[in-house]
Motif scaffolding. Structure first.
Motif, PDB file in Angstrom:
ATOM      1  N   GLU A   1      30.978  41.749  43.492  1.00 10.42           N
ATOM      2  CA  GLU A   1      32.282  42.313  43.868  1.00 10.42           C
ATOM      3  C   GLU A   1      33.335  41.207  43.936  1.00 10.42           C
ATOM      4  N   PHE A   2      32.968  40.069  44.487  1.00 12.10           N
ATOM      5  CA  PHE A   2      33.895  38.937  44.566  1.00 12.10           C
ATOM      6  C   PHE A   2      34.403  38.563  43.174  1.00 12.10           C
ATOM      7  N   TRP A   3      33.493  38.375  42.220  1.00 11.82           N
ATOM      8  CA  TRP A   3      33.900  38.001  40.862  1.00 11.82           C
ATOM      9  C   TRP A   3      34.800  39.068  40.257  1.00 11.82           C
ATOM     10  N   ARG A   4      34.580  40.334  40.621  1.00 11.41           N
ATOM     11  CA  ARG A   4      35.339  41.435  40.037  1.00 11.41           C
ATOM     12  C   ARG A   4      36.781  41.499  40.554  1.00 11.41           C
ATOM     13  N   ILE A   5      37.017  41.105  41.798  1.00 10.16           N
ATOM     14  CA  ILE A   5      38.342  41.320  42.387  1.00 10.16           C
ATOM     15  C   ILE A   5      39.252  40.090  42.357  1.00 10.16           C
ATOM     16  N   ILE A   6      38.745  38.974  41.852  1.00 14.56           N
ATOM     17  CA  ILE A   6      39.584  37.773  41.761  1.00 14.56           C
ATOM     18  C   ILE A   6      39.799  37.407  40.298  1.00 14.56           C
ATOM     19  N   ASP A   7      40.685  36.446  40.076  1.00 20.36           N
ATOM     20  CA  ASP A   7      40.795  35.829  38.754  1.00 20.36           C
ATOM     21  C   ASP A   7      40.095  34.475  38.872  1.00 20.36           C
ATOM     22  N   PRO A   8      38.841  34.392  38.482  1.00 17.18           N
ATOM     23  CA  PRO A   8      38.090  33.156  38.683  1.00 17.18           C
ATOM     24  C   PRO A   8      38.531  32.000  37.788  1.00 17.18           C
ATOM     25  N   THR A   9      39.463  32.249  36.873  1.00 12.64           N
ATOM     26  CA  THR A   9      39.939  31.185  35.987  1.00 12.64           C
ATOM     27  C   THR A   9      41.190  30.503  36.531  1.00 12.64           C
ATOM     28  N   ASP A  10      41.725  31.008  37.631  1.00 12.82           N
ATOM     29  CA  ASP A  10      42.977  30.483  38.184  1.00 12.82           C
ATOM     30  C   ASP A  10      42.691  29.296  39.103  1.00 12.82           C
ATOM     31  N   ALA A  11      42.923  28.095  38.612  1.00 15.90           N
ATOM     32  CA  ALA A  11      42.658  26.880  39.384  1.00 15.90           C
ATOM     33  C   ALA A  11      43.825  26.485  40.287  1.00 15.90           C
ATOM     34  N   GLU A  12      44.905  27.248  40.247  1.00 12.41           N
ATOM     35  CA  GLU A  12      46.109  26.882  40.988  1.00 12.41           C
ATOM     36  C   GLU A  12      46.431  27.812  42.157  1.00 12.41           C
ATOM     37  N   GLY A  13      45.563  28.782  42.431  1.00 10.86           N
ATOM     38  CA  GLY A  13      45.816  29.711  43.521  1.00 10.86           C
ATOM     39  C   GLY A  13      45.207  31.063  43.236  1.00 10.86           C
TER      40      GLY A  13
ATOM     41  N   SER B   1      27.007  31.775  36.176  1.00 12.21           N
ATOM     42  CA  SER B   1      26.482  31.581  34.828  1.00 12.21           C
ATOM     43  C   SER B   1      26.505  32.886  34.034  1.00 12.21           C
ATOM     44  N   ILE B   2      26.142  33.984  34.676  1.00  9.12           N
ATOM     45  CA  ILE B   2      26.180  35.288  34.015  1.00  9.12           C
ATOM     46  C   ILE B   2      27.607  35.634  33.614  1.00  9.12           C
ATOM     47  N   LEU B   3      28.553  35.382  34.512  1.00  7.80           N
ATOM     48  CA  LEU B   3      29.964  35.659  34.208  1.00  7.80           C
ATOM     49  C   LEU B   3      30.440  34.799  33.042  1.00  7.80           C
ATOM     50  N   GLU B   4      30.091  33.519  33.051  1.00  5.58           N
ATOM     51  CA  GLU B   4      30.478  32.638  31.950  1.00  5.58           C
ATOM     52  C   GLU B   4      29.872  33.111  30.626  1.00  5.58           C
ATOM     53  N   SER B   5      28.624  33.516  30.661  1.00  9.29           N
ATOM     54  CA  SER B   5      27.933  33.982  29.452  1.00  9.29           C
ATOM     55  C   SER B   5      28.513  35.277  28.911  1.00  9.29           C
ATOM     56  N   SER B   6      29.118  36.055  29.789  1.00 11.30           N
ATOM     57  CA  SER B   6      29.671  37.349  29.368  1.00 11.30           C
ATOM     58  C   SER B   6      30.887  37.195  28.462  1.00 11.30           C
ATOM     59  N   LYS B   7      31.510  36.034  28.496  1.00  9.35           N
ATOM     60  CA  LYS B   7      32.718  35.766  27.694  1.00  9.35           C
ATOM     61  C   LYS B   7      33.867  36.720  28.069  1.00  9.35           C
ATOM     62  N   LYS B   8      33.845  37.219  29.297  1.00  5.95           N
ATOM     63  CA  LYS B   8      34.910  38.103  29.782  1.00  5.95           C
ATOM     64  C   LYS B   8      36.250  37.366  29.817  1.00  5.95           C
ATOM     65  N   TYR B   9      36.205  36.078  30.111  1.00  7.57           N
ATOM     66  CA  TYR B   9      37.419  35.276  30.221  1.00  7.57           C
ATOM     67  C   TYR B   9      37.458  34.230  29.111  1.00  7.57           C
TER      68      TYR B   9
END
Length: 105
Positions: A13-25, A54-62
């Motif tokens: 759920e955490f990975w789903r509700i955030i933008d995990p690629t945003d390093a600035e906030g 790792s699963i999220l990275e492998s998914s190529k969602k971002y």
């Protein structure tokens, strides 16, 4: 549900509700204090967090690199009163599909 099952569900759920690629906030909040992180208390939690990342990275969602840090828990700071239940008091439009109704139900 087991403790592992709960951890998997919360992390997903955490990975789903955030933008995990945003390093600035996070969304409209900018600065180091608003960057996302997963804090673990033990090796099992660390392993689970790293596996889900790792699963999220492998998914190529971002197309950008996952910036969310996975760090050992050190100390918890309680937010000031005006920050308590902030999401219930303030509608913030973001690029998530969540609405105030979804967040408060």
């Amino acid at each position: 549900i087991t403790e592992i099952g709960k951890l998997v569900a919360v992390t997903a759920e955490f990975w789903r509700i955030i933008d995990p690629t945003d390093a600035e906030g996070s969304f409209v909040d900018r600065g180091k204090q608003y960057t996302s992180a997963i804090f673990y208390h033990n090796e099992q939690q660390q392993k689970q967090a790293l596996e889900t990342k790792s699963i999220l990275e492998s998914s190529k969602k971002y197309s950008k690199t996952i910036a969310t840090k996975i760090r050992a828990f050190e100390q918890f700071y309680i937010a000031e009163d005006y920050h308590q239940d902030y999401y219930k008091k303030n509608l913030i439009l973001s690029n998530t599909e969540h609405t105030r109704e979804q967040m408060t139900s």
